[in-house]
Scaffold this active site. Structure first.
Site, PDB file in Angstrom:
ATOM      1  N   GLU A  64      -2.377   3.479  -1.146  1.00  0.00           N
ATOM      2  CA  GLU A  64      -2.974   3.749   0.156  1.00  0.00           C
ATOM      3  C   GLU A  64      -4.102   4.779   0.046  1.00  0.00           C
ATOM      4  O   GLU A  64      -5.153   4.624   0.666  1.00  0.00           O
ATOM      5  CB  GLU A  64      -1.916   4.254   1.150  1.00  0.00           C
ATOM      6  CG  GLU A  64      -0.831   3.254   1.461  1.00  0.00           C
ATOM      7  CD  GLU A  64       0.381   3.344   0.539  1.00  0.00           C
ATOM      8  OE1 GLU A  64       1.443   2.866   0.934  1.00  0.00           O
ATOM      9  OE2 GLU A  64       0.258   3.887  -0.577  1.00  0.00           O
ATOM     10  N   CYS A  95       1.039   9.534   1.673  1.00  0.00           N
ATOM     11  CA  CYS A  95       0.170   8.459   2.162  1.00  0.00           C
ATOM     12  C   CYS A  95       0.187   8.396   3.681  1.00  0.00           C
ATOM     13  O   CYS A  95      -0.855   8.163   4.305  1.00  0.00           O
ATOM     14  CB  CYS A  95       0.597   7.124   1.545  1.00  0.00           C
ATOM     15  SG  CYS A  95       0.316   7.067  -0.235  1.00  0.00           S
TER      16      CYS A  95
END
Length: 165
Positions: A64, A95
């Site tokens: 991510e 993330c």
């Protein structure tokens, strides 16, 4: 709010499949089994990436994060509020924080954090640590006074033209 149609579901499945394909390619490269895709509101791919922690020797190079960085660079902005993110797995605390900072509000994931825990990627201790008082955490945070620590804050505060984020 977008109306959910069969076409939307098919597009979501398509991009989730792409994120999962990226996670398989990541494993084949010796990296963690995580992939990610960011699209615009018209479902055009803006960026995609996979876990690169061991490839780059960078503990922050989660799929991510890698993908958010690529999207921001490509678009020339830090604000991804009109974009959607597809991750092969439920985002970890780091993330998830990056997703919040990027202002992404449309996040799709496939594997759960329990699925990740079952193969050795257990983030539960981080969730537990965050809930603790500072003095009770494993990582000790120590406040250190500095005579000039507030100077940059004052300069920022007094700036007439600045980009808030």
């Amino acid at each position: 709010m977008e109306n959910i149609t069969m076409e939307t579901v098919e597009k979501d499945t398509f991009f989730m499949d792409r994120a999962c394909d990226l996670s398989k390619k990541s494993v084949q490269k010796g990296c963690g089994p995580f992939g990610c895709v960011i699209t615009d509101s018209d479902y055009n791919i803006i960026a995609e990436g996979h876990n690169q922690v061991t490839e780059l020797n960078d503990p922050t190079a989660h799929a991510e994060i890698v993908t958010i960085r690529a999207a921001c660079k490509k678009l020339g902005t830090h604000d991804l509020s009109n974009y959607r993110l597809y991750s092969s797995c439920e985002p970890c605390p780091m993330c998830l924080s990056a997703i919040y900072w990027a202002r992404i509000t449309d996040v799709h994931y496939s594997n759960t954090r329990t699925d990740a825990k079952n193969i050795g990627f257990d983030d539960e201790f981080i969730y537990d640590e965050i809930a603790k008082d500072l003095d009770d955490r494993k990582v000790k945070l120590k406040h250190v006074d500095s005579s000039n620590s507030l100077e940059s804050f004052e300069i920022w505060s007094n700036m007439k033209e600045k980009i808030l984020y």
